[in-house]
Structure formats: structure tokens, C-alpha cells
Write a protein that holds these residues in place. Structure first.
Motif, PDB file in Angstrom:
ATOM      1  N   SER A 189     -30.650 -38.104 -66.473  1.00 22.87           N
ATOM      2  CA  SER A 189     -30.305 -38.891 -67.636  1.00 22.87           C
ATOM      3  C   SER A 189     -31.536 -40.909 -66.861  1.00 22.87           C
ATOM      4  CB  SER A 189     -28.955 -39.289 -66.689  1.00 22.87           C
ATOM      5  OG  SER A 189     -28.671 -39.877 -65.556  1.00 22.87           O
ATOM      6  N   GLY A 190     -31.388 -41.140 -67.617  1.00 21.10           N
ATOM      7  CA  GLY A 190     -32.279 -42.442 -67.849  1.00 21.10           C
ATOM      8  C   GLY A 190     -33.551 -42.210 -67.900  1.00 21.10           C
ATOM      9  N   ASN A 191     -35.016 -43.338 -67.666  1.00 16.63           N
ATOM     10  CA  ASN A 191     -35.743 -42.661 -67.461  1.00 16.63           C
ATOM     11  C   ASN A 191     -36.245 -42.065 -66.683  1.00 16.63           C
ATOM     12  OD1 ASN A 191     -38.765 -43.286 -67.448  1.00 16.63           O
ATOM     13  ND2 ASN A 191     -38.603 -45.341 -68.197  1.00 16.63           N
ATOM     14  N   LEU A 192     -36.540 -40.820 -67.765  1.00 21.44           N
ATOM     15  CA  LEU A 192     -37.030 -38.953 -67.277  1.00 21.44           C
ATOM     16  C   LEU A 192     -38.570 -39.387 -66.106  1.00 21.44           C
ATOM     17  CD1 LEU A 192     -35.755 -36.480 -69.689  1.00 21.44           C
ATOM     18  CD2 LEU A 192     -34.439 -37.361 -67.524  1.00 21.44           C
ATOM     19  N   CYS A 193     -39.080 -39.938 -66.903  1.00 23.13           N
ATOM     20  CA  CYS A 193     -40.493 -40.241 -66.439  1.00 23.13           C
ATOM     21  C   CYS A 193     -40.972 -40.691 -65.169  1.00 23.13           C
ATOM     22  CB  CYS A 193     -41.887 -41.267 -67.775  1.00 23.13           C
ATOM     23  SG  CYS A 193     -43.090 -42.008 -66.661  1.00 23.13           S
ATOM     24  N   VAL A 194     -39.779 -41.772 -65.184  1.00 22.98           N
ATOM     25  CA  VAL A 194     -39.456 -42.271 -63.564  1.00 22.98           C
ATOM     26  C   VAL A 194     -39.428 -41.387 -63.017  1.00 22.98           C
ATOM     27  CG1 VAL A 194     -38.335 -43.823 -62.056  1.00 22.98           C
ATOM     28  CG2 VAL A 194     -39.415 -44.285 -64.488  1.00 22.98           C
ATOM     29  N   ASN A 195     -37.998 -40.446 -62.925  1.00 21.11           N
ATOM     30  CA  ASN A 195     -37.215 -40.452 -62.194  1.00 21.11           C
ATOM     31  C   ASN A 195     -37.789 -38.129 -61.979  1.00 21.11           C
ATOM     32  OD1 ASN A 195     -35.489 -41.043 -62.809  1.00 21.11           O
ATOM     33  ND2 ASN A 195     -34.463 -40.490 -64.538  1.00 21.11           N
ATOM     34  N   TRP A 196     -38.224 -38.013 -62.387  1.00 21.62           N
ATOM     35  CA  TRP A 196     -39.471 -37.332 -62.145  1.00 21.62           C
ATOM     36  C   TRP A 196     -40.834 -37.338 -61.716  1.00 21.62           C
ATOM     37  CZ3 TRP A 196     -41.363 -32.151 -62.084  1.00 21.62           C
ATOM     38  CH2 TRP A 196     -42.811 -31.955 -61.342  1.00 21.62           C
ATOM     39  N   LYS A 197     -41.130 -38.447 -61.053  1.00 21.10           N
ATOM     40  CA  LYS A 197     -42.347 -38.979 -60.586  1.00 21.10           C
ATOM     41  C   LYS A 197     -41.281 -39.654 -58.915  1.00 21.10           C
ATOM     42  CE  LYS A 197     -45.419 -41.281 -63.303  1.00 21.10           C
ATOM     43  NZ  LYS A 197     -46.287 -42.569 -63.945  1.00 21.10           N
ATOM     44  N   LYS A 198     -40.594 -39.701 -60.080  1.00 19.34           N
ATOM     45  CA  LYS A 198     -39.917 -39.864 -57.672  1.00 19.34           C
ATOM     46  C   LYS A 198     -39.559 -38.177 -57.281  1.00 19.34           C
ATOM     47  CE  LYS A 198     -37.827 -44.656 -58.598  1.00 19.34           C
ATOM     48  NZ  LYS A 198     -36.747 -45.298 -58.790  1.00 19.34           N
ATOM     49  N   TRP A 199     -38.988 -37.407 -58.212  1.00 21.54           N
ATOM     50  CA  TRP A 199     -38.354 -36.411 -57.819  1.00 21.54           C
ATOM     51  C   TRP A 199     -39.696 -35.719 -57.345  1.00 21.54           C
ATOM     52  CZ3 TRP A 199     -39.242 -31.183 -58.489  1.00 21.54           C
ATOM     53  CH2 TRP A 199     -38.848 -29.810 -58.058  1.00 21.54           C
ATOM     54  N   TYR A 200     -40.739 -35.135 -57.664  1.00 20.79           N
ATOM     55  CA  TYR A 200     -41.756 -34.886 -57.209  1.00 20.79           C
ATOM     56  C   TYR A 200     -42.415 -35.433 -55.900  1.00 20.79           C
ATOM     57  CZ  TYR A 200     -46.578 -32.645 -57.144  1.00 20.79           C
ATOM     58  OH  TYR A 200     -47.602 -31.326 -57.425  1.00 20.79           O
ATOM     59  N   GLN A 201     -42.321 -37.072 -55.573  1.00 16.18           N
ATOM     60  CA  GLN A 201     -42.966 -37.025 -54.400  1.00 16.18           C
ATOM     61  C   GLN A 201     -41.482 -36.131 -53.544  1.00 16.18           C
ATOM     62  OE1 GLN A 201     -42.588 -41.354 -54.502  1.00 16.18           O
ATOM     63  NE2 GLN A 201     -44.369 -41.551 -52.958  1.00 16.18           N
ATOM     64  N   SER A 202     -40.487 -36.790 -53.665  1.00 18.80           N
ATOM     65  CA  SER A 202     -39.687 -36.318 -52.287  1.00 18.80           C
ATOM     66  C   SER A 202     -40.078 -34.944 -52.499  1.00 18.80           C
ATOM     67  CB  SER A 202     -38.049 -36.669 -53.273  1.00 18.80           C
ATOM     68  OG  SER A 202     -38.485 -38.051 -53.671  1.00 18.80           O
ATOM     69  N   PHE A 203     -40.266 -34.021 -53.523  1.00 17.85           N
ATOM     70  CA  PHE A 203     -40.103 -32.451 -52.944  1.00 17.85           C
ATOM     71  C   PHE A 203     -41.462 -32.267 -52.000  1.00 17.85           C
ATOM     72  CE2 PHE A 203     -42.273 -28.053 -55.170  1.00 17.85           C
ATOM     73  CZ  PHE A 203     -41.005 -27.655 -54.014  1.00 17.85           C
ATOM     74  N   LYS A 204     -42.488 -32.706 -52.995  1.00 19.76           N
ATOM     75  CA  LYS A 204     -43.960 -32.407 -51.960  1.00 19.76           C
ATOM     76  C   LYS A 204     -43.816 -33.287 -50.708  1.00 19.76           C
ATOM     77  CE  LYS A 204     -46.927 -34.891 -54.569  1.00 19.76           C
ATOM     78  NZ  LYS A 204     -48.255 -35.865 -55.021  1.00 19.76           N
ATOM     79  N   LEU A 205     -43.199 -33.960 -50.027  1.00 22.48           N
ATOM     80  CA  LEU A 205     -43.160 -34.417 -48.775  1.00 22.48           C
ATOM     81  C   LEU A 205     -42.020 -33.722 -48.141  1.00 22.48           C
ATOM     82  CD1 LEU A 205     -42.157 -38.432 -48.909  1.00 22.48           C
ATOM     83  CD2 LEU A 205     -44.212 -37.084 -48.520  1.00 22.48           C
ATOM     84  N   PHE A 206     -41.054 -33.080 -48.776  1.00 22.02           N
ATOM     85  CA  PHE A 206     -40.560 -32.437 -47.943  1.00 22.02           C
ATOM     86  C   PHE A 206     -41.056 -30.504 -47.928  1.00 22.02           C
ATOM     87  CE2 PHE A 206     -38.075 -27.937 -48.934  1.00 22.02           C
ATOM     88  CZ  PHE A 206     -37.530 -27.926 -48.267  1.00 22.02           C
ATOM     89  N   MET A 207     -41.885 -30.392 -48.922  1.00 19.48           N
ATOM     90  CA  MET A 207     -42.460 -29.389 -48.643  1.00 19.48           C
ATOM     91  C   MET A 207     -43.747 -29.508 -47.732  1.00 19.48           C
ATOM     92  SD  MET A 207     -41.932 -27.306 -51.061  1.00 19.48           S
ATOM     93  CE  MET A 207     -42.864 -25.794 -51.541  1.00 19.48           C
ATOM     94  N   ARG A 208     -44.133 -30.616 -47.267  1.00 15.46           N
ATOM     95  CA  ARG A 208     -44.863 -30.678 -46.569  1.00 15.46           C
ATOM     96  C   ARG A 208     -44.184 -31.114 -44.879  1.00 15.46           C
ATOM     97  NH1 ARG A 208     -47.751 -36.454 -47.451  1.00 15.46           N
ATOM     98  NH2 ARG A 208     -48.154 -34.736 -49.410  1.00 15.46           N
ATOM     99  N   ALA A 209     -43.199 -31.414 -44.829  1.00 19.02           N
ATOM    100  CA  ALA A 209     -41.954 -31.652 -43.429  1.00 19.02           C
ATOM    101  C   ALA A 209     -41.800 -30.136 -43.110  1.00 19.02           C
ATOM    102  CB  ALA A 209     -41.440 -33.098 -43.746  1.00 19.02           C
TER     103      ALA A 209
END
Length: 242
Positions: free
Chosen positions: A32-52
Motif C-alpha cells: 500500500s502507498g508508494n510501491l516504488c519507495v516500499n520496494w527500495k526499503k524492503w529490498y535493502q532490508s532483505f539484502k542486509l538480512f541475507m548478508r548478515a
């Protein structure tokens, strides 16, 4: 009763293989809301989780599964709309598919037009104008020229009340944008301080002049009083003469 030797004990003990560090979680992406912003935030969190979790070194099939799992049901529905096989799609291809879906295509000509026509308004501070230029430049793909172009547009498109700044900043060709902004703010602050000192000096002079005027007025009154007293004395003396 014989006790086992230290060698036999060490032979019977097995060391478990090192395992990746697991822990934490990635919440599903908000749809919901701005999907472009949501995607960028989610993908950043996902990458950090994968690396950690040291999962970023896994093969593509596992990273694809992790990505689709953590995105949630809505993310899986979007993936199914791509008509791709999760068993065959690569991780890089999967991310590009979501990028194309969530991030709208940008018109570079229009974005550049907005950047090059961006001017400081009368009510904008230097920091606000610089930030606006930086934001516009992000969408123009200027590459290595970005900082230099932002600096040029910052100097050229300052409001007319800051014309004196342009004279100070134009010769500073070796400064980067952040250094240019700091110098501009320093010049403004120095100008304000000088103006404050001048006003204070003028008030002090005005006060001194006012005091002098009062002293002169008092002297004039004293002189006038003395003259009047002398005239009265002369009148009395002349009236007493035969």
C-alpha cells in the motif's frame, strides 16, 4: 575398570560443521502507498538480512526462494504474473523483474529539464535549495558530473537577493558542492554579523549625538537664565539711582 584414553575420547567426539548464521526476519513488503519507495526499503532490508545470515553466498535457487518467501503472498502473486518458473529464474533476473514492476521508467529529458530550470525561491534557504537540486539530480543519471553540475546550478540559480554570493563563489572552481554550500553559509553569517555590528555602532553614535544635543540645550538654557538674571539686576540698580 579401564578408562578410555584421551586419544579415543577425541576420536569419538565429532565437531558439528559450521553453519550459516541465522536469526532475525524480514517482514513482508508493504503493498500500500508508494510501491516504488516500499520496494527500495524492503529490498535493502532483505539484502542486509541475507548478508548478515551469510545467505548471500548460497546458490540462485535458494536466494530466489528466500526472496519470494519473505516478500509475502502479494509478492508471490506479482511474480506469478511474470509467467516465470521459480525453478529456472535466476536471482538477478528476479530482482530486475521486480525493479521493472515497482520502479517507474523515468523520462531523462524531463528530469534533466526539471533540474536545469530549478531556481531558488525568495523564501528558500540555501540548504533547502541545495537539497532540492540534489534530489532532482538523482533522477538525471549525470554520473561523475553530478556534483559539479549541482554546484554550477546552485551558483547560477540563486535568488537575486544573493547576487553578492555569486561574485564570491564563482572564482572557487576547485570546491565541491558541500564545500561551496558551507562557504556560502559562512559568507551569509559574516554579512549578518557585520550588519549587526554596524547597526549597533550607528545606535551608539545616535545615542551620543542625542546626549550632546541635550547638553547644548542645557547650556543654552543656563546662558539664557544668566542673561535674564543680569537684566533684572541692571533694572534694579538703574531704578535705585537718583
Amino acid at each position: 575398570m579401564a578408562t578410555p584414553s584421551s586419544n579415543s575420547v577425541s576420536e569419538n567426539m565429532t565437531t558439528p560443521p559450521s553453519a550459516p548464521l541465522y536469526g532475525g526476519n524480514v517482514p513482508p513488503m508493504s503493498m500500500s502507498g508508494n510501491l516504488c519507495v516500499n520496494w527500495k526499503k524492503w529490498y535493502q532490508s532483505f539484502k542486509l538480512f541475507m548478508r548478515a545470515s551469510r545467505l548471500d553466498i548460497e546458490d540462485d535457487s535458494r536466494k530466489v526462494a528466500m526472496c519470494l518467501h519473505f516478500m509475502g503472498d502479494k509478492g508471490l502473486e506479482i511474480f506469478n504474473s511474470f509467467q516465470k518458473d521459480e525453478e529456472k529464474v535466476t536471482y538477478k533476473e528476479l530482482i530486475l523483474l521486480f525493479e521493472d514492476y515497482f520502479v517507474p521508467k523515468q523520462n531523462l529529458t524531463y528530469e534533466s529539464f526539471k533540474f536545469f530550470t530549478c531556481k531558488q525561491t525568495e523564501t528558500e534557504t540555501l540548504e533547502e535549495f541545495a537539497c532540492k537540486l540534489q534530489n532532482h539530480s538523482q533522477n538525471c543519471q549525470f554520473g561523475e558530473l553530478q556534483d559539479r553540475l549541482v554546484k554550477i546550478m546552485f551558483i547560477c540559480n540563486l535568488h537575486s537577493k544573493y547576487a553578492f554570493l555569486q561574485e564570491k563563489l564563482l572564482p572557487k572552481d576547485d570546491l565541491k558542492m558541500d564545500e561551496t554550500l558551507k562557504l556560502a553559509i559562512t559568507i551569509i553569517q559574516s554579512r549578518i554579523q557585520a550588519s549587526t555590528l554596524q547597526v549597533s555602532h550607528n545606535i551608539e553614535i545616535s545615542h551620543k549625538v542625542e546626549i550632546i544635543h541635550k547638553i547644548v540645550k542645557i547650556i543654552q538654557i543656563v546662558i539664557l537664565l544668566r542673561k535674564n538674571v543680569q537684566d533684572v539686576d541692571n533694572f534694579i540698580v538703574s531704578d535705585a539711582l537718583p
